[in-house]
Scaffold this motif. Structure first.
Motif, PDB file in Angstrom:
ATOM      1  N   ASN A   1      17.466  34.278 -66.402  1.00  9.00           N
ATOM      2  CA  ASN A   1      17.197  34.253 -67.847  1.00  9.00           C
ATOM      3  C   ASN A   1      15.684  34.104 -68.071  1.00  9.00           C
ATOM      4  OD1 ASN A   1      16.674  33.070 -70.478  1.00  9.00           O
ATOM      5  ND2 ASN A   1      18.890  32.847 -70.682  1.00  9.00           N
TER       6      ASN A   1
ATOM      7  N   PRO B   1      21.190  27.234 -71.618  1.00 16.72           N
ATOM      8  CA  PRO B   1      21.701  28.473 -72.226  1.00 16.72           C
ATOM      9  C   PRO B   1      23.221  28.429 -72.433  1.00 16.72           C
ATOM     10  CG  PRO B   1      20.205  28.990 -70.416  1.00 16.72           C
ATOM     11  CD  PRO B   1      20.441  27.507 -70.371  1.00 16.72           C
TER      12      PRO B   1
ATOM     13  N   GLN C   1      23.922  26.333 -75.386  1.00 15.06           N
ATOM     14  CA  GLN C   1      23.596  27.080 -76.597  1.00 15.06           C
ATOM     15  C   GLN C   1      24.721  28.056 -76.954  1.00 15.06           C
ATOM     16  OE1 GLN C   1      19.468  27.728 -76.905  1.00 15.06           O
ATOM     17  NE2 GLN C   1      19.662  29.346 -78.414  1.00 15.06           N
TER      18      GLN C   1
ATOM     19  N   GLN D   1      14.453  33.836 -78.203  1.00 20.35           N
ATOM     20  CA  GLN D   1      15.847  33.417 -78.038  1.00 20.35           C
ATOM     21  C   GLN D   1      16.777  34.577 -77.679  1.00 20.35           C
ATOM     22  OE1 GLN D   1      17.001  30.047 -78.264  1.00 20.35           O
ATOM     23  NE2 GLN D   1      14.791  29.885 -77.969  1.00 20.35           N
TER      24      GLN D   1
ATOM     25  N   MET E   1      18.988  34.164 -74.673  1.00 22.43           N
ATOM     26  CA  MET E   1      20.046  33.169 -74.896  1.00 22.43           C
ATOM     27  C   MET E   1      21.253  33.841 -75.552  1.00 22.43           C
ATOM     28  SD  MET E   1      18.749  30.539 -73.722  1.00 22.43           S
ATOM     29  CE  MET E   1      17.122  30.311 -73.090  1.00 22.43           C
TER      30      MET E   1
ATOM     31  N   GLN F   1      23.112  35.948 -73.065  1.00 19.07           N
ATOM     32  CA  GLN F   1      23.984  35.139 -72.197  1.00 19.07           C
ATOM     33  C   GLN F   1      25.204  34.647 -72.943  1.00 19.07           C
ATOM     34  OE1 GLN F   1      21.564  32.370 -69.490  1.00 19.07           O
ATOM     35  NE2 GLN F   1      23.527  32.793 -68.503  1.00 19.07           N
TER      36      GLN F   1
END
Ligand code: TRP
Length: 347
Positions: free
Chosen positions: A110, A134, A137, A155, A158, A161
């Motif tokens: 990431n 992540p 999140q 972001q 994120m 993912q």
């Protein structure tokens, strides 16, 4: 399908104009667009603790600062549910199960995590909780069945993912989670506002931020000492606008009506840029204009902040009510997740 927004910020400091153009301003517009059925704005204290385990006091103090920044920017607790992440244990619970769907190698790739690890100089001492953020999140986003996540461009990995986790979960356990879309700022300059020193990012530790809560004089001083084109030495010299923070800020903040009101010699930013590039336009003049533009945008925010600061118990009450409401929604998702995973033993 219900249109739901979830987004948030780590409470590690007061919010600055980078947060404002990158995300806060857009949130307020989205809130007032009437296009969303529910809006959740989260103060991500649990995420902040993933790299501030030794500074809980800092995180605690900044919860109220971030809440004040939200309210003063125009987030309206009647329309947006503002809440505190750590007070919703379902988010931690979801994280624990999602972690089984993500490999260590995947988080390691990431790009945002990678650069944050570098920035924090963790070397081989990366806190496990930080590494897993992540995934946490993804829990934040899916717990509220968010369809849209307005955030800054950093972001993006994120969100990617999160979408992978949603796919993986739904394909293993059956359609349960909602796949979110990212909403990026529409103005290019707003994707990432540089620091006042010209460094790529505003950061508290670099001391190159203009905060939403800075008073008028502080903003003026910061603007007047901003980094510009280092080769633009004499007024007659041609200047560069690309990557020049003063112009990036103008790209992000100035509107034609600012020219009309503060600098009618120019019709718009393009004309101003053209003059700077030709030469014959001094930095001080442009900084004075930028200061007027910024003050114009920040004055109402500052004013509202003052009013809320005089009613702090009300702000805590807004957080408490918001957290209760958010928890009900997250608990429903947790219930559905348990059912899908067949770990709802007593039902
Ligand atoms: N990572 C975000 C930040 O650095 C905060 C955050 C936590 C967030 N969970 C989120 C943002 C979910 C959007 C959606 O400020």
């Amino acid at each position: 399908m219900k249109q739901v927004i979830l987004t948030g910020d780590r409470p590690t400091g007061r919010l600055h104009v980078g947060h404002y153009v990158g995300s806060l301003k857009r949130r307020v517009q989205l809130q007032n667009s009437g296009k969303f059925d529910q809006i959740f704005i989260m103060i991500a204290d649990a995420q902040a603790l993933t790299d501030n385990a030794h500074q809980p006091q800092k995180v605690r103090e900044n919860i109220i600062q971030v809440a004040l920044d939200y309210l003063s920017c125009g987030l309206d607790p009647e329309k947006s549910t503002i809440f505190i992440q750590s007070m919703i244990p379902e988010l931690t619970e979801l994280t624990f199960y999602y972690m089984n769907l993500v490999t260590v190698a995947r988080v390691g790739r990431n790009p945002t995590v990678k650069s944050e690890i570098k920035m924090r100089d963790f070397k081989t001492s990366i806190p496990l909780g930080f590494f897993a953020y992540p995934v946490s999140q993804a829990a934040d986003i899916t717990a509220f069945r968010a369809t849209a996540v307005p955030v800054g461009e950093d972001q993006m990995p994120m969100l990617e993912q999160c979408r992978e986790i949603v796919h993986s979960f739904n394909s293993i356990y059956g359609e349960t989670l909602v796949e979110p879309q990212i909403i990026l700022p529409d103005n290019k300059a707003c994707l990432r506002l540089p620091g006042t020193d010209g460094k790529a990012k505003m950061s508290k530790s670099l001391g190159n931020c203009i905060y939403l809560s800075d008073d008028e004089e502080t903003v003026r001083k910061k603007v007047m000492s901003m980094f510009t084109d280092p080769n633009h030495v004499r007024v007659e010299d041609p200047g560069r606008v690309e990557g020049n923070p003063v112009f990036v800020y103008l790209d992000a903040f100035s509107r034609p009506d600012h020219f009309e009101r503060f600098w009618p010699e120019y019709k718009n930013l393009d004309e101003l840029k053209a003059h700077y590039q030709r030469g014959g336009l001094g930095d001080v003049k442009i900084k004075k204009f930028l200061n007027q533009v910024l003050q114009d945008e920040l004055a109402p925010i500052r004013e509202r902040r003052k009013q809320w600061e005089a009613h702090l118990p009300e702000v805590y009450e807004i957080l408490k009510k918001g957290t209760e409401k958010a928890r009900t929604v997250a608990a429903q998702t947790m219930h559905d997740v348990r059912a899908a995973m067949k770990i709802n033993y007593f039902e």
